[in-house]
Design a protein around this motif. Structure first.
Motif, mmCIF file in Angstrom:
data_model
loop_
_atom_site.group_PDB
_atom_site.id
_atom_site.type_symbol
_atom_site.label_atom_id
_atom_site.label_comp_id
_atom_site.label_asym_id
_atom_site.label_seq_id
_atom_site.Cartn_x
_atom_site.Cartn_y
_atom_site.Cartn_z
ATOM 1 N N ASP A 155 49.140 68.058 81.081
ATOM 2 C CA ASP A 155 48.839 68.753 82.336
ATOM 3 C C ASP A 155 47.722 68.084 83.116
ATOM 4 N N ASN A 157 47.843 66.124 85.503
ATOM 5 C CA ASN A 157 48.080 66.115 86.954
ATOM 6 C C ASN A 157 47.652 67.413 87.621
ATOM 7 N N GLU A 158 47.322 68.437 86.820
ATOM 8 C CA GLU A 158 46.890 69.707 87.383
ATOM 9 C C GLU A 158 45.388 69.738 87.690
ATOM 10 N N SER A 160 42.227 69.213 89.689
ATOM 11 C CA SER A 160 41.994 69.102 91.129
ATOM 12 C C SER A 160 41.314 67.787 91.478
ATOM 13 N N LYS A 182 46.848 69.474 75.940
ATOM 14 C CA LYS A 182 46.619 70.033 77.276
ATOM 15 C C LYS A 182 45.129 70.233 77.542
ATOM 16 N N SER A 184 44.294 72.345 80.236
ATOM 17 C CA SER A 184 44.260 73.688 80.831
ATOM 18 C C SER A 184 43.129 73.785 81.861
ATOM 19 N N ASN A 186 42.776 74.848 84.860
ATOM 20 C CA ASN A 186 42.612 76.026 85.717
ATOM 21 C C ASN A 186 42.439 77.321 84.929
#
Length: 242
Positions: A155, A157-158, A160, A182, A184, A186
């Protein structure tokens, strides 16, 4: 790890009078919800309590409770003994007289925190993991890491845009490992998760003046004057106060 001495004296004041020795004497065993010694977070939580980073309430440490932005500001300014405060009167949701007002003002002065907008700080909102990682990277003056590091996490690419350099730096330094591949970014961060990261970041805290010759592993934070390191190589960063 590259050995560095962090030039943070201009923004951090790590004076004994600002972090009483009594705070370091608190025992984690005093909390009824402290996990057992074989729990993954026990050692980190114990260190966080002894170092005065985490404080309980009504006999409980609340290790699985989430960390709010105000609490993060308080923990970081307590950890580094910051005294200089920025003018935060422009933030409409930080009331003067609130328990966290001085901590937020100090965190802004240290450039660890910025507002959610020009007029809001959202102090009562839980801090996200990527926000927390960014604050910690700023506190240790870490240079931005390579964005390719994020590709190791499913993740990545999540993360910001504003946090990518800081999160990469934290991962490259070994302070953040993720879970099940991951990050995580956010999600919220719990008190025990935060304690674990702080434990990785600062392996040894020196509270008392004197001569030290045993070579510790990891980063070393010296929080009092009158400390002599003799015939010692610090395998990490040496974090000094004024």
């Amino acid at each position: 790890m590259k050995r560095r001495m962090l030039p943070i004296a201009l923004t951090l004041c790590l004076l004994l009078t600002l972090l009483p020795t009594a705070a370091a004497a608190v025992s984690a065993g005093a909390f009824t919800d402290m996990p057992s010694e074989n729990h993954w977070s026990y050692t980190a939580l114990n260190a966080a309590v002894e170092n005065g980073l985490l404080q309980g309430d009504d006999g409980k440490l609340m290790p699985q409770g989430t960390v709010t932005r105000a609490q993060m500001a308080a923990i970081m300014t307590r950890a580094f003994g910051a005294t200089e405060k920025a003018d935060i009167s422009g933030f409409q949701d930080v009331a003067e007289g609130a328990w966290y007002y001085d901590a937020v003002a100090a965190a802004v002065q240290m450039k660890l925190f910025s507002g959610a907008s020009a007029v809001t700080m959202t102090p009562d909102q839980p801090i996200t993991r990527q926000q927390a990682f960014t604050v910690l990277a700023r506190a240790l003056k870490l240079a931005d890491g390579s964005e390719t590091t994020l590709l190791k996490f499913s993740d990545g690419n999540e993360v910001s845009a504003y946090a990518r350099g800081a999160v990469s730096a934290m991962a490259e330094a070994g302070y953040v490992a993720g879970s099940d591949g991951k990050l995580s970014p956010n999600s919220t961060i719990t008190r025990e998760q935060f304690a674990q990261i702080m434990y990785r970041m600062v392996g040894t805290c020196i509270f008392a003046a004197g001569t030290y010759s045993d070579a510790p592993s990891g980063n070393v934070m010296i929080r009092v004057p009158g400390v002599i390191l003799k015939n010692m190589t610090v395998d990490g960063d040496l974090i000094l106060g004024e």
